[in-house]
Enzyme design. Sequence first.
Site, mmCIF file in Angstrom:
data_model
loop_
_atom_site.group_PDB
_atom_site.id
_atom_site.type_symbol
_atom_site.label_atom_id
_atom_site.label_comp_id
_atom_site.label_asym_id
_atom_site.label_seq_id
_atom_site.Cartn_x
_atom_site.Cartn_y
_atom_site.Cartn_z
ATOM 1 N N ASP A 174 15.069 -59.989 -23.872
ATOM 2 C CA ASP A 174 14.518 -61.063 -24.695
ATOM 3 C C ASP A 174 14.798 -60.676 -26.145
ATOM 4 O O ASP A 174 14.134 -59.804 -26.710
ATOM 5 C CB ASP A 174 13.017 -61.188 -24.413
ATOM 6 C CG ASP A 174 12.339 -62.168 -25.356
ATOM 7 O OD1 ASP A 174 13.011 -62.702 -26.262
ATOM 8 O OD2 ASP A 174 11.131 -62.392 -25.184
ATOM 9 N N LYS B 149 14.485 -69.412 -34.724
ATOM 10 C CA LYS B 149 13.979 -68.208 -35.378
ATOM 11 C C LYS B 149 15.057 -67.541 -36.231
ATOM 12 O O LYS B 149 14.819 -66.521 -36.865
ATOM 13 C CB LYS B 149 13.467 -67.202 -34.335
ATOM 14 C CG LYS B 149 12.230 -67.675 -33.586
ATOM 15 C CD LYS B 149 11.764 -66.595 -32.628
ATOM 16 C CE LYS B 149 10.853 -67.114 -31.536
ATOM 17 N NZ LYS B 149 9.483 -67.357 -31.978
ATOM 18 N N GLN C 27 13.372 -61.836 -31.088
ATOM 19 C CA GLN C 27 12.959 -61.231 -32.359
ATOM 20 C C GLN C 27 13.976 -60.225 -32.894
ATOM 21 O O GLN C 27 13.746 -59.619 -33.933
ATOM 22 C CB GLN C 27 11.595 -60.533 -32.219
ATOM 23 C CG GLN C 27 10.445 -61.466 -31.868
ATOM 24 C CD GLN C 27 10.123 -62.465 -32.974
ATOM 25 O OE1 GLN C 27 10.579 -62.350 -34.119
ATOM 26 N NE2 GLN C 27 9.334 -63.475 -32.645
ATOM 27 N N HIS D 55 6.326 -61.132 -24.417
ATOM 28 C CA HIS D 55 5.847 -62.467 -24.752
ATOM 29 C C HIS D 55 5.600 -63.214 -23.432
ATOM 30 O O HIS D 55 6.275 -62.942 -22.449
ATOM 31 C CB HIS D 55 6.959 -63.148 -25.551
ATOM 32 C CG HIS D 55 6.616 -64.464 -26.159
ATOM 33 N ND1 HIS D 55 6.625 -65.640 -25.452
ATOM 34 C CD2 HIS D 55 6.259 -64.789 -27.427
ATOM 35 C CE1 HIS D 55 6.307 -66.643 -26.263
ATOM 36 N NE2 HIS D 55 6.079 -66.154 -27.465
ATOM 37 N N CYS E 55 0.854 -65.137 -28.051
ATOM 38 C CA CYS E 55 1.521 -65.317 -26.758
ATOM 39 C C CYS E 55 1.811 -63.990 -26.084
ATOM 40 O O CYS E 55 2.867 -63.817 -25.473
ATOM 41 C CB CYS E 55 2.816 -66.102 -26.897
ATOM 42 S SG CYS E 55 2.542 -67.763 -27.471
HETATM 43 C C1 LIG Z 1 9.616 -62.009 -28.236
HETATM 44 C C2 LIG Z 1 9.641 -63.480 -28.009
HETATM 45 N N1 LIG Z 1 10.124 -63.962 -26.859
HETATM 46 C C3 LIG Z 1 10.197 -65.272 -26.606
HETATM 47 C C4 LIG Z 1 9.753 -66.194 -27.511
HETATM 48 C C5 LIG Z 1 9.818 -67.634 -27.149
HETATM 49 O O1 LIG Z 1 10.617 -68.348 -27.989
HETATM 50 P P1 LIG Z 1 10.730 -69.915 -27.838
HETATM 51 O O2 LIG Z 1 9.328 -70.442 -27.992
HETATM 52 O O3 LIG Z 1 11.615 -70.341 -28.933
HETATM 53 O O4 LIG Z 1 11.268 -70.188 -26.483
HETATM 54 C C6 LIG Z 1 9.235 -65.748 -28.722
HETATM 55 C C7 LIG Z 1 8.758 -66.708 -29.736
HETATM 56 O O5 LIG Z 1 7.630 -66.902 -30.020
HETATM 57 C C8 LIG Z 1 9.164 -64.359 -28.975
HETATM 58 O O6 LIG Z 1 8.655 -63.886 -30.114
#
Ligand SMILES: Cc1ncc(COP(=O)(O)O)c(C=O)c1O
Lengths: 414, 135
Positions: A205, A231, A208, A128, A371
Amino acid sequence: MVEKLATINVPRIREDFPILKRRVNGKPLIYFDNAATSQKPIQVIETLDKYYREYNANIHRGIHKLAEEATIAHEEAREKIAKFINANRTEEIVFVRNATEAINLVAYAWGRANIKQGDKIVLTIMEHHSNIVPWQQLANEKGAKLEFIKIDEEGHLRQDEIHELIDERTKIVCITHASNVLGTINSIKEITRAAHRFGALVLVDAAQSVPHMRVDARDLDCDFMAFSGHKMMGPTGIGVLYGKSKHFENMPPFLCGGEMIKEVHTTGASWKDLPYKFEAGTPNIAGAIGLGVAVDYLRNVSMETVHDHEKQITGYALTRMTEIDGLVVYGPKEVTKRVGVISFNLGDIHAHDLASIMDEEGIAIRSGHHCAQPLMEFLNVPAMSRASFYIYNTNEEVDVFINALEKARKLFNP
Amino acid sequence: MSSDIYKDIILDYYRNPRNFGDLANADVRAKDSNPLCGDIIEMQLKINDGKIDDVRFKGKGCAISQASASMLTEVIKGKSLDDVKAMGKSNVLELMGIDPGPTRIKCALLGLKVVKLAVYGYLGQAITEEVKQLV
Ligand SMILES: Cc1ncc(COP(=O)(O)O)c(C=O)c1O
């Protein structure tokens, strides 16, 4: 607080989510955008309400009753989260705003102190943007090098690249536990073994994964882990950075100011102990307490049940999607190797057109680059649609979704 | 079967875009994209005596963006540059006969933005805030 459920009772669970009773464009809402953010159970909503009605106060400083209650509730939430991901110690849990901030904290506080010119930071092509851009900034600043582990046709990390790219110059490997596009679950233990052999750290990370499966930070042996409360049924504006205390102890603070200091003099300051050293200013108190209750909710259902339910519904959706002419699904074929995220394209219908048609049917899906532009470029696909599930979704909802896809196909290719 | 914003006419212009392609001896050419959808539109204009003599467009993206751009090329042909400068959101929505809603409105307005970019560019005038804010 929450009734213990032996096996999954989805109708009962749906009762806990007031938003699922909503209608959208005259149709019952079908919420398939859980990878973006999940819906919240009444238990979490009421917790926020109760906090503001009954014991709202600033924490860690007041001597009065409300401050004491708020402080206890906030710290209990931290303990619940530590247990939930099996951290060694409660102080390994730092509250932040979201996964993005958690990653930035490491990139700034650990990264600025430890990355030097010529060092390597290894990422994967399925990251991401939140797990790419902070490292790009760091690498640019320090003259370090970024390298990306690529994937095979099924969306799994390439074994040869894992072992080729992680080497003695590598200082940190930053990897998603589960891809928000492909749904791939990565084998983190294999990565931590490969990285630790060279003394490199591993940041996971887990945005998910933590909401959807049992994640054991100690077992994965990762050095840092980032995830977002919103989430996983919690409120927005609260997230978690887990880190092994030996790293946290050696890191300088990220943000500075109130709450995180032990003493301040005109000549300098000293830091509080972990985890407060990394929590400057008044935190999101209600958010943390709400996230604690979301964790209670998930533990009551049990993460095994959550994951099993999502495997079941993902398997059902994948099978039914093969019935549709021209539909292409990205990511692993086997449901055991993925979370409940299905990205796809239908013929040459643009992902945004598809999302609009679904919206008219009351179905919320996501479309675009998710993203993850480097991944989209690698796959040479400009945009995808994505359906992502949670514990409250049903096969009947998948049936409605399949009918809507069929309708879209006919509309565009009569 | 009915789909509110995907009326037959929109889908028809999407599948069979009118005035699609390149314009030999165009006087001005402009291109822009919508970062949300990744829609891209390019407009090529032949201008004569303060009027749009001919126009072609090229592009890639969602049905709303491509159909609206194609429909727009038909109505601007023969119009004066001043008339084109005066066109706005309501003209495009009227042309399409739909209201794409707040999340898709930018898709619908990309074509108009690019036409205006071309006109202002041809006249050597600065792009106005109104144009910048279309998409
Ligand atoms: C794999 C992953 N990493 C990071 C994020 C970022 O999350 P946040 O926008 O809550 O910081 C997301 C969310 O869209 C994600 O799916």
